[in-house]
Design a protein around this motif. Sequence first.
Motif, PDB file in Angstrom:
ATOM      1  N   LYS A   7       4.760   6.833   7.478  1.00  0.00           N
ATOM      2  CA  LYS A   7       4.702   6.275   8.741  1.00  0.00           C
ATOM      3  C   LYS A   7       4.267   4.856   8.720  1.00  0.00           C
ATOM      4  CE  LYS A   7       4.592  10.537  11.469  1.00  0.00           C
ATOM      5  NZ  LYS A   7       3.852  11.511  12.290  1.00  0.00           N
ATOM      6  N   ILE A   8       3.252   4.571   8.177  1.00  0.00           N
ATOM      7  CA  ILE A   8       2.681   3.243   7.937  1.00  0.00           C
ATOM      8  C   ILE A   8       3.799   2.604   7.283  1.00  0.00           C
ATOM      9  CG2 ILE A   8       0.974   2.041   6.677  1.00  0.00           C
ATOM     10  CD1 ILE A   8      -1.102   4.129   7.261  1.00  0.00           C
ATOM     11  N   ILE A   9       4.278   3.069   5.849  1.00  0.00           N
ATOM     12  CA  ILE A   9       5.207   2.260   5.275  1.00  0.00           C
ATOM     13  C   ILE A   9       6.599   2.108   6.319  1.00  0.00           C
ATOM     14  CG2 ILE A   9       7.227   2.421   3.466  1.00  0.00           C
ATOM     15  CD1 ILE A   9       5.119   4.478   2.036  1.00  0.00           C
ATOM     16  N   ASN A  10       6.844   2.950   7.280  1.00  0.00           N
ATOM     17  CA  ASN A  10       8.049   2.677   8.048  1.00  0.00           C
ATOM     18  C   ASN A  10       7.715   1.757   8.973  1.00  0.00           C
ATOM     19  OD1 ASN A  10       9.820   4.312   6.286  1.00  0.00           O
ATOM     20  ND2 ASN A  10       9.325   6.001   7.502  1.00  0.00           N
ATOM     21  N   GLY A  11       6.519   1.410   9.347  1.00  0.00           N
ATOM     22  CA  GLY A  11       5.942   0.583  10.567  1.00  0.00           C
ATOM     23  C   GLY A  11       5.661   1.093  11.767  1.00  0.00           C
ATOM     24  N   ASP A  12       5.897   2.577  11.587  1.00  0.00           N
ATOM     25  CA  ASP A  12       5.618   3.433  13.049  1.00  0.00           C
ATOM     26  C   ASP A  12       4.220   3.435  13.266  1.00  0.00           C
ATOM     27  OD1 ASP A  12       8.260   4.244  12.942  1.00  0.00           O
ATOM     28  OD2 ASP A  12       7.717   5.913  11.606  1.00  0.00           O
ATOM     29  N   ILE A  13       3.169   3.210  12.340  1.00  0.00           N
ATOM     30  CA  ILE A  13       1.887   3.120  12.532  1.00  0.00           C
ATOM     31  C   ILE A  13       1.391   1.716  11.875  1.00  0.00           C
ATOM     32  CG2 ILE A  13      -0.414   3.967  11.873  1.00  0.00           C
ATOM     33  CD1 ILE A  13       0.929   6.639  11.595  1.00  0.00           C
ATOM     34  N   PRO A  14       0.861   1.108  12.527  1.00  0.00           N
ATOM     35  CA  PRO A  14       0.212  -0.363  12.073  1.00  0.00           C
ATOM     36  C   PRO A  14      -0.808  -0.161  10.934  1.00  0.00           C
ATOM     37  CG  PRO A  14      -0.827  -0.220  13.992  1.00  0.00           C
ATOM     38  CD  PRO A  14       0.242   1.325  13.985  1.00  0.00           C
ATOM     39  N   SER A  15      -0.856  -1.377  10.181  1.00  0.00           N
ATOM     40  CA  SER A  15      -1.740  -1.322   8.899  1.00  0.00           C
ATOM     41  C   SER A  15      -2.100  -2.682   8.702  1.00  0.00           C
ATOM     42  CB  SER A  15      -0.908  -0.685   7.803  1.00  0.00           C
ATOM     43  OG  SER A  15      -0.042  -1.428   7.259  1.00  0.00           O
ATOM     44  N   TYR A  16      -3.051  -2.840   7.981  1.00  0.00           N
ATOM     45  CA  TYR A  16      -3.466  -4.068   7.337  1.00  0.00           C
ATOM     46  C   TYR A  16      -2.977  -4.277   6.217  1.00  0.00           C
ATOM     47  CZ  TYR A  16      -6.682  -4.181  11.289  1.00  0.00           C
ATOM     48  OH  TYR A  16      -7.331  -4.115  12.702  1.00  0.00           O
ATOM     49  N   LYS A  17      -1.775  -4.732   5.875  1.00  0.00           N
ATOM     50  CA  LYS A  17      -0.845  -4.846   4.692  1.00  0.00           C
ATOM     51  C   LYS A  17      -1.439  -5.871   3.741  1.00  0.00           C
ATOM     52  CE  LYS A  17       3.336  -6.326   4.199  1.00  0.00           C
ATOM     53  NZ  LYS A  17       4.836  -6.519   4.354  1.00  0.00           N
ATOM     54  N   TYR A  25       2.972   0.136  -1.659  1.00  0.00           N
ATOM     55  CA  TYR A  25       2.496  -0.385  -0.674  1.00  0.00           C
ATOM     56  C   TYR A  25       1.279  -0.307  -0.611  1.00  0.00           C
ATOM     57  CZ  TYR A  25       2.624  -1.601   4.416  1.00  0.00           C
ATOM     58  OH  TYR A  25       2.037  -2.069   5.775  1.00  0.00           O
ATOM     59  N   ALA A  26       0.552  -1.654  -0.564  1.00  0.00           N
ATOM     60  CA  ALA A  26      -1.159  -1.514  -0.444  1.00  0.00           C
ATOM     61  C   ALA A  26      -1.642  -2.206   0.915  1.00  0.00           C
ATOM     62  CB  ALA A  26      -1.423  -2.518  -1.401  1.00  0.00           C
ATOM     63  N   PHE A  27      -2.404  -1.199   1.437  1.00  0.00           N
ATOM     64  CA  PHE A  27      -2.945  -1.650   2.779  1.00  0.00           C
ATOM     65  C   PHE A  27      -4.604  -1.364   2.732  1.00  0.00           C
ATOM     66  CE2 PHE A  27      -1.490   2.710   2.728  1.00  0.00           C
ATOM     67  CZ  PHE A  27      -2.263   3.199   3.578  1.00  0.00           C
ATOM     68  N   LEU A  28      -5.438  -1.928   3.667  1.00  0.00           N
ATOM     69  CA  LEU A  28      -6.812  -1.803   3.781  1.00  0.00           C
ATOM     70  C   LEU A  28      -7.106  -0.201   4.298  1.00  0.00           C
ATOM     71  CD1 LEU A  28      -8.271  -5.116   4.964  1.00  0.00           C
ATOM     72  CD2 LEU A  28      -8.031  -4.406   2.702  1.00  0.00           C
ATOM     73  N   ASP A  29      -7.962   0.241   3.835  1.00  0.00           N
ATOM     74  CA  ASP A  29      -8.533   1.647   4.446  1.00  0.00           C
ATOM     75  C   ASP A  29      -9.107   1.448   5.673  1.00  0.00           C
ATOM     76  OD1 ASP A  29     -10.001   3.948   5.094  1.00  0.00           O
ATOM     77  OD2 ASP A  29      -9.603   4.504   3.141  1.00  0.00           O
ATOM     78  N   ILE A  30      -8.701   2.098   6.885  1.00  0.00           N
ATOM     79  CA  ILE A  30      -9.274   1.961   8.315  1.00  0.00           C
ATOM     80  C   ILE A  30     -10.755   2.447   8.382  1.00  0.00           C
ATOM     81  CG2 ILE A  30      -7.130   1.163   9.358  1.00  0.00           C
ATOM     82  CD1 ILE A  30      -7.331   4.037  10.609  1.00  0.00           C
ATOM     83  N   ASN A  31     -11.259   3.178   7.249  1.00  0.00           N
ATOM     84  CA  ASN A  31     -12.342   3.890   7.369  1.00  0.00           C
ATOM     85  C   ASN A  31     -12.959   3.607   5.884  1.00  0.00           C
ATOM     86  OD1 ASN A  31     -14.527   5.312   8.292  1.00  0.00           O
ATOM     87  ND2 ASN A  31     -13.823   7.333   7.778  1.00  0.00           N
ATOM     88  N   LEU A 113     -15.812  -2.680  10.151  1.00  0.00           N
ATOM     89  CA  LEU A 113     -15.443  -4.076  10.315  1.00  0.00           C
ATOM     90  C   LEU A 113     -14.223  -4.134  11.369  1.00  0.00           C
ATOM     91  CD1 LEU A 113     -13.893  -3.982   6.725  1.00  0.00           C
ATOM     92  CD2 LEU A 113     -16.127  -5.123   7.426  1.00  0.00           C
ATOM     93  N   SER A 114     -14.602  -5.497  12.019  1.00  0.00           N
ATOM     94  CA  SER A 114     -13.770  -5.630  13.456  1.00  0.00           C
ATOM     95  C   SER A 114     -12.367  -5.850  12.939  1.00  0.00           C
ATOM     96  CB  SER A 114     -14.282  -7.014  13.934  1.00  0.00           C
ATOM     97  OG  SER A 114     -13.947  -8.154  13.005  1.00  0.00           O
ATOM     98  N   ASP A 115     -11.361  -6.151  14.001  1.00  0.00           N
ATOM     99  CA  ASP A 115      -9.944  -6.426  13.607  1.00  0.00           C
ATOM    100  C   ASP A 115      -9.711  -7.570  13.067  1.00  0.00           C
ATOM    101  OD1 ASP A 115      -7.041  -5.761  14.018  1.00  0.00           O
ATOM    102  OD2 ASP A 115      -7.230  -7.341  15.429  1.00  0.00           O
ATOM    103  N   GLU A 116     -10.795  -8.575  13.410  1.00  0.00           N
ATOM    104  CA  GLU A 116     -10.523  -9.942  12.531  1.00  0.00           C
ATOM    105  C   GLU A 116     -10.883  -9.943  11.367  1.00  0.00           C
ATOM    106  OE1 GLU A 116     -12.061  -9.309  15.772  1.00  0.00           O
ATOM    107  OE2 GLU A 116     -10.816 -10.112  16.921  1.00  0.00           O
ATOM    108  N   GLU A 117     -11.989  -9.156  11.082  1.00  0.00           N
ATOM    109  CA  GLU A 117     -12.451  -8.999   9.416  1.00  0.00           C
ATOM    110  C   GLU A 117     -11.167  -8.232   8.669  1.00  0.00           C
ATOM    111  OE1 GLU A 117     -17.159  -8.740   9.473  1.00  0.00           O
ATOM    112  OE2 GLU A 117     -16.019  -6.949  10.791  1.00  0.00           O
ATOM    113  N   PHE A 118     -10.726  -7.282   9.326  1.00  0.00           N
ATOM    114  CA  PHE A 118      -9.724  -6.673   8.545  1.00  0.00           C
ATOM    115  C   PHE A 118      -8.473  -7.601   8.177  1.00  0.00           C
ATOM    116  CE2 PHE A 118     -11.226  -2.365  10.065  1.00  0.00           C
ATOM    117  CZ  PHE A 118     -11.151  -1.832   8.610  1.00  0.00           C
TER     118      PHE A 118
END
Length: 130
Positions: A7-17, A25-31, A113-118
């Motif tokens: 779902k992240i790859i497809n853009g259904d769920i946002p990520s910090y790509k 695909y590589a993205f920041l872990d949200i936890n 981390l804040s959204d800005e930091e991510f």
Amino acid sequence: MATIFTKIINGDIPSYKVAEDENFYAFLDINPNAKGHTLCIPKKETDKIFDLDEETYMGLMSFSRKVAKALEKVIDCKRVGIAVVGLEVPHTHVHLIPLNAMSEMTFQQKVKLSDEEFKEIAEKVSAAIV
């Protein structure tokens, strides 16, 4: 049913790509365990890493290496650790964790981390990928 990573790859769920190509695909872990904790995944949904065909497995390792080298350039750390656990999401994923202490690999200590930091981290790492 598609995994959360699909779902992240497809853009259904946002990520910090951080990075993407036709297969990975590589993205920041949200936890995150540490600032810059990144997940690298194949776009092909496969539960276990050793069930990947050899070409995809080797491609994932090469892709992960590029991301890790970029992390080392922009995150203050002694090294980037790698872990493949795979119990929490049935989609192969490589954890790249900037390390200054062994405790950062335990998955028991987390950083906030804040959204800005991510966003800032994702942009810097993405720009450092060669």
